[in-house]
Scaffold this motif. Structure first.
Motif, PDB file in Angstrom:
ATOM      1  N   LYS A 138       0.815  -1.106   0.037  1.00 29.55           N
ATOM      2  CA  LYS A 138      -0.077   0.202   0.066  1.00 29.55           C
ATOM      3  C   LYS A 138       0.992   1.277  -0.029  1.00 29.55           C
ATOM      4  CE  LYS A 138      -4.144  -1.945   2.377  1.00 29.55           C
ATOM      5  NZ  LYS A 138      -5.132  -1.715   3.423  1.00 29.55           N
ATOM      6  N   TYR A 139       1.964   1.134   0.843  1.00 33.11           N
ATOM      7  CA  TYR A 139       2.642   2.464   0.648  1.00 33.11           C
ATOM      8  C   TYR A 139       3.458   2.642  -0.473  1.00 33.11           C
ATOM      9  CZ  TYR A 139       6.775   5.667   2.247  1.00 33.11           C
ATOM     10  OH  TYR A 139       7.415   6.898   2.359  1.00 33.11           O
ATOM     11  N   ALA A 140       3.920   1.594  -1.172  1.00 32.13           N
ATOM     12  CA  ALA A 140       4.652   1.688  -2.430  1.00 32.13           C
ATOM     13  C   ALA A 140       3.746   2.206  -3.429  1.00 32.13           C
ATOM     14  CB  ALA A 140       5.050   0.312  -2.995  1.00 32.13           C
ATOM     15  N   LYS A 141       2.373   1.838  -3.498  1.00 30.42           N
ATOM     16  CA  LYS A 141       1.344   2.189  -4.500  1.00 30.42           C
ATOM     17  C   LYS A 141       1.026   3.715  -4.198  1.00 30.42           C
ATOM     18  CE  LYS A 141      -3.622   1.712  -5.468  1.00 30.42           C
ATOM     19  NZ  LYS A 141      -4.735   1.146  -5.444  1.00 30.42           N
ATOM     20  N   GLN A 142       1.117   3.991  -2.811  1.00 37.48           N
ATOM     21  CA  GLN A 142       0.756   5.547  -2.704  1.00 37.48           C
ATOM     22  C   GLN A 142       1.942   6.495  -3.060  1.00 37.48           C
ATOM     23  OE1 GLN A 142      -1.837   7.088  -1.522  1.00 37.48           O
ATOM     24  NE2 GLN A 142      -1.137   8.823  -1.957  1.00 37.48           N
ATOM     25  N   GLU A 143       2.965   5.875  -2.922  1.00 35.29           N
ATOM     26  CA  GLU A 143       4.186   6.749  -3.545  1.00 35.29           C
ATOM     27  C   GLU A 143       4.348   6.813  -4.991  1.00 35.29           C
ATOM     28  OE1 GLU A 143       7.894   4.934  -2.127  1.00 35.29           O
ATOM     29  OE2 GLU A 143       7.931   6.312  -0.445  1.00 35.29           O
ATOM     30  N   ALA A 144       4.001   5.648  -5.856  1.00 37.76           N
ATOM     31  CA  ALA A 144       3.733   5.758  -7.184  1.00 37.76           C
ATOM     32  C   ALA A 144       2.740   6.706  -7.667  1.00 37.76           C
ATOM     33  CB  ALA A 144       3.527   4.303  -7.642  1.00 37.76           C
ATOM     34  N   GLU A 145       1.465   6.675  -7.225  1.00 35.73           N
ATOM     35  CA  GLU A 145       0.529   7.678  -7.419  1.00 35.73           C
ATOM     36  C   GLU A 145       0.991   9.282  -7.033  1.00 35.73           C
ATOM     37  OE1 GLU A 145      -2.895   6.222  -5.274  1.00 35.73           O
ATOM     38  OE2 GLU A 145      -3.337   4.834  -7.008  1.00 35.73           O
ATOM     39  N   ASP A 146       1.685   9.366  -6.145  1.00 32.95           N
ATOM     40  CA  ASP A 146       1.986  10.465  -5.783  1.00 32.95           C
ATOM     41  C   ASP A 146       3.066  11.140  -6.860  1.00 32.95           C
ATOM     42  OD1 ASP A 146       0.589  10.703  -3.531  1.00 32.95           O
ATOM     43  OD2 ASP A 146       1.979  10.055  -2.104  1.00 32.95           O
ATOM     44  N   PHE A 147       4.003  10.374  -7.182  1.00 31.59           N
ATOM     45  CA  PHE A 147       5.111  10.589  -8.166  1.00 31.59           C
ATOM     46  C   PHE A 147       4.275  11.235  -9.556  1.00 31.59           C
ATOM     47  CE2 PHE A 147       7.884   9.356 -11.786  1.00 31.59           C
ATOM     48  CZ  PHE A 147       8.877  10.068 -11.514  1.00 31.59           C
ATOM     49  N   LEU A 148       3.430  10.314 -10.035  1.00 26.54           N
ATOM     50  CA  LEU A 148       2.591  10.561 -11.405  1.00 26.54           C
ATOM     51  C   LEU A 148       1.891  12.042 -11.097  1.00 26.54           C
ATOM     52  CD1 LEU A 148       1.047   6.996 -12.079  1.00 26.54           C
ATOM     53  CD2 LEU A 148       2.841   8.294 -13.241  1.00 26.54           C
ATOM     54  N   LEU A 149       1.246  12.082  -9.896  1.00 28.77           N
ATOM     55  CA  LEU A 149       0.810  13.351  -9.720  1.00 28.77           C
ATOM     56  C   LEU A 149       1.786  14.624  -9.862  1.00 28.77           C
ATOM     57  CD1 LEU A 149      -2.001  15.098  -9.083  1.00 28.77           C
ATOM     58  CD2 LEU A 149      -1.289  14.730  -6.421  1.00 28.77           C
ATOM     59  N   LEU A 150       2.750  14.504  -9.340  1.00 30.65           N
ATOM     60  CA  LEU A 150       3.871  15.476  -9.523  1.00 30.65           C
ATOM     61  C   LEU A 150       4.175  15.823 -10.571  1.00 30.65           C
ATOM     62  CD1 LEU A 150       5.854  17.149  -7.349  1.00 30.65           C
ATOM     63  CD2 LEU A 150       7.232  15.260  -7.490  1.00 30.65           C
ATOM     64  N   ILE A 151       4.471  14.706 -11.453  1.00 32.41           N
ATOM     65  CA  ILE A 151       4.651  14.944 -12.804  1.00 32.41           C
ATOM     66  C   ILE A 151       3.663  15.725 -13.691  1.00 32.41           C
ATOM     67  CG2 ILE A 151       5.228  13.649 -15.187  1.00 32.41           C
ATOM     68  CD1 ILE A 151       6.651  11.514 -13.598  1.00 32.41           C
ATOM     69  N   LYS A 152       2.346  15.193 -13.234  1.00 26.11           N
ATOM     70  CA  LYS A 152       1.420  15.910 -14.201  1.00 26.11           C
ATOM     71  C   LYS A 152       1.190  17.453 -13.731  1.00 26.11           C
ATOM     72  CE  LYS A 152      -3.479  15.671 -14.758  1.00 26.11           C
ATOM     73  NZ  LYS A 152      -5.093  14.920 -14.560  1.00 26.11           N
ATOM     74  N   VAL A 153       1.720  17.773 -12.388  1.00 25.89           N
ATOM     75  CA  VAL A 153       1.485  19.039 -11.938  1.00 25.89           C
ATOM     76  C   VAL A 153       2.775  19.925 -12.280  1.00 25.89           C
ATOM     77  CG1 VAL A 153       1.098  20.587  -9.973  1.00 25.89           C
ATOM     78  CG2 VAL A 153      -0.238  18.295 -10.347  1.00 25.89           C
ATOM     79  N   ASP A 154       3.880  19.415 -11.944  1.00 26.08           N
ATOM     80  CA  ASP A 154       5.087  20.324 -12.132  1.00 26.08           C
ATOM     81  C   ASP A 154       6.001  20.054 -13.272  1.00 26.08           C
ATOM     82  OD1 ASP A 154       4.334  21.214  -9.744  1.00 26.08           O
ATOM     83  OD2 ASP A 154       5.379  20.130  -8.398  1.00 26.08           O
ATOM     84  N   TRP A 155       5.712  18.954 -14.060  1.00 26.05           N
ATOM     85  CA  TRP A 155       6.584  18.674 -15.359  1.00 26.05           C
ATOM     86  C   TRP A 155       6.429  19.964 -16.353  1.00 26.05           C
ATOM     87  CZ3 TRP A 155       9.891  14.753 -16.109  1.00 26.05           C
ATOM     88  CH2 TRP A 155      10.487  14.700 -17.168  1.00 26.05           C
ATOM     89  N   ALA A 156       5.471  20.518 -16.599  1.00 25.92           N
ATOM     90  CA  ALA A 156       5.680  21.352 -17.556  1.00 25.92           C
ATOM     91  C   ALA A 156       6.508  22.652 -17.021  1.00 25.92           C
ATOM     92  CB  ALA A 156       4.027  21.982 -18.001  1.00 25.92           C
ATOM     93  N   GLU A 157       6.284  22.936 -15.985  1.00 22.49           N
ATOM     94  CA  GLU A 157       6.939  24.157 -15.401  1.00 22.49           C
ATOM     95  C   GLU A 157       8.284  24.108 -14.856  1.00 22.49           C
ATOM     96  OE1 GLU A 157       7.384  28.092 -13.839  1.00 22.49           O
ATOM     97  OE2 GLU A 157       5.550  27.071 -14.831  1.00 22.49           O
ATOM     98  N   ARG A 158       8.578  22.927 -14.411  1.00 22.90           N
ATOM     99  CA  ARG A 158      10.041  22.683 -13.978  1.00 22.90           C
ATOM    100  C   ARG A 158      11.090  22.084 -15.110  1.00 22.90           C
ATOM    101  NH1 ARG A 158       9.928  20.845  -7.694  1.00 22.90           N
ATOM    102  NH2 ARG A 158       8.540  22.520  -6.769  1.00 22.90           N
TER     103      ARG A 158
END
Length: 440
Positions: A18-38
């Motif tokens: 469960k913890y690994a799954k949450q980390e993966a989903e957080d990472f995908l969300l981070l890419i979706k939000v910050d990838w274009a800007e950073r």
């Protein structure tokens, strides 16, 4: 990453994941939000900075002319006999034709390599053109229509792009498409390409062009590629001032749309930057843009701009010369035929008798100064002024000492009256006459 999340999602009872799954989903969300800007924005900034001050190595016109003449001459001298055809002879003809078609049409190398036999066999000649569309053609247009044929090949994104066949490439292409010639050279029957190799693929157009460049002994052979030739064509057409329809025809031939043509292929020519844009900058710098309102930029001649600037410069210089002359005249103690009129004197052209001035003698006794009687300017003298100083009256510029001296010599030579005046009086008289004309 997505597959791992799906696998973890299936095993919902396994708490260790469960913890690994949450980390993966957080990472995908981070890419979706910050990838274009950073990432994307910074990457584009770096790419744009690399484009600044980058030198576009376009081919030299002399090299293009030399290479084209070499290919035309070689196509005329090539052996097109159909007996005992070897692969080396067939390959030599193919490489020469490939390079010729690329140089003439400015096509991409991959587009020429993709031409199939049926494209040449289905080519369009003058017989396929409706006579009603021909209309009244000039001699040049008739020659181009009769000497060139047209075939099509597959370009980018599946669009059909034209390939014009010049007169010098017709016979070599007929030689290459002959079934007996291809079979004798060892080309497989399953190879349907116009420029085949001994397998089922094609002969590389890049190698054909480089071989032709080496044989021509060009000054900068590394600048001649399919991409640089297309950029050269797009850049050269800037000086032709094409209409919207003509530019659309050019883009269709090149196999791209107008935005790609203007943004990626057409480089700003240094010639246009220095001349056409330079006209606008120079007019603004000299503050004479109002003189050219309603004119096209191509119709504005440099001589017009420079003449305006020269006139302004001469006016300023004349004002300085006039002021200098006035100062020099006012400082003269004794001038033949009297002193000049004061700046605020009456413009009646009637010379006045000045007041007597007294000077101290060595003995302390005042003695009267010499008096001079002013002489009215006659009509003959004014006519001589306008005749000998015609350029000054036309340009509305007060003459200098050298111009006055020249006019006085001409007057003396022609037995006139003007030579009896001093150059200072002539300057003042012309200045007054010009002032009267300005008031009118």
């Amino acid at each position: 990453m997505v597959i791992s999340i799906r696998e973890l999602d299936k095993d919902k009872n396994n708490s260790s994941w469960k913890y690994a799954k949450q980390e993966a989903e957080d990472f995908l969300l981070l890419i979706k939000v910050d990838w274009a800007e950073r990432v994307t924005r910074l990457a584009r900034k770096v790419l744009n900075e690399r484009q600044l001050n980058r030198t576009e190595q376009l081919p030299k016109p002399e090299d293009i002319e030399k290479l084209s003449k070499h290919l035309v001459r070689k196509l005329k001298e090539v052996d097109l006999s159909k007996s005992d055809v070897t692969w080396d002879r067939l390959r030599g003809v193919m490489q020469c034709v490939q390079a010729r078609l690329m140089m003439y049409n400015k096509r991409r190398s991959g587009e020429l390599e993709a031409i199939q036999l049926k494209s040449f066999l289905q080519r369009k000649s003058i017989a396929d053109i409706d006579a009603g569309l021909m209309g009244e053609l000039s001699a040049t247009e008739k020659y181009l229509l009769e000497s060139q044929e047209l075939m099509e090949t597959r370009g980018k994104r599946g669009r059909a792009v034209p390939v014009l066949i010049p007169l010098d490439a017709k016979l070599p292409l007929e030689f290459l498409t002959n079934a007996e010639v291809r079979k004798s050279a060892g080309v497989k029957e399953t190879n349907k390409y116009l420029f085949p190799n001994l397998d089922t693929s094609v002969l590389r157009c890049y190698e054909s062009l480089k071989k032709a460049c080496d044989e021509s002994r060009l000054e900068t052979p590394d600048r001649i590629t399919s991409v640089t030739m297309r950029k050269y064509m797009a850049t050269l057409t800037q000086v032709l001032d094409l209409t919207e329809n003509q530019l659309d025809w050019l883009c269709r031939h090149m196999g791209h749309n107008k935005s790609v043509h203007l943004q990626h292929y057409r480089c700003m020519s240094p010639l246009l930057e220095r001349i056409q844009v330079g006209k606008v900058l120079l007019m603004q710098d000299l503050n004479i843009q109002t003189r050219f309102v309603g004119k096209k930029l191509a119709d504005v001649d440099f001589s017009d701009i420079l003449s305006e600037a020269e006139t302004r410069s001469k006016d300023k210089q004349a004002e300085k010369v006039q002021q200098t002359n006035h100062d020099a005249i006012e400082n003269e103690d004794d001038i033949e035929n009297g002193d000049l009129l004061d700046q605020h004197a009456d413009e009646s052209d009637v010379d006045k008798v000045p007041k007597k001035k007294e000077k101290m003698s060595k003995t302390g006794v005042r003695k009267p100064c010499k008096t001079s009687v002013r002489k009215v300017w006659s009509r003959i003298e004014e006519q001589e002024l306008r005749r000998y100083l015609q350029e000054n009256f036309t340009s509305n510029i007060t003459p200098g000492k050298a111009e006055c001296a020249k006019a006085m010599k001409l007057s003396l030579k022609n037995n006139g009256e003007l030579h009896k005046r001093t150059w200072g009086l002539i300057v003042k008289k012309v200045s007054n006459m010009l002032a009267k004309e300005r008031k009118k």
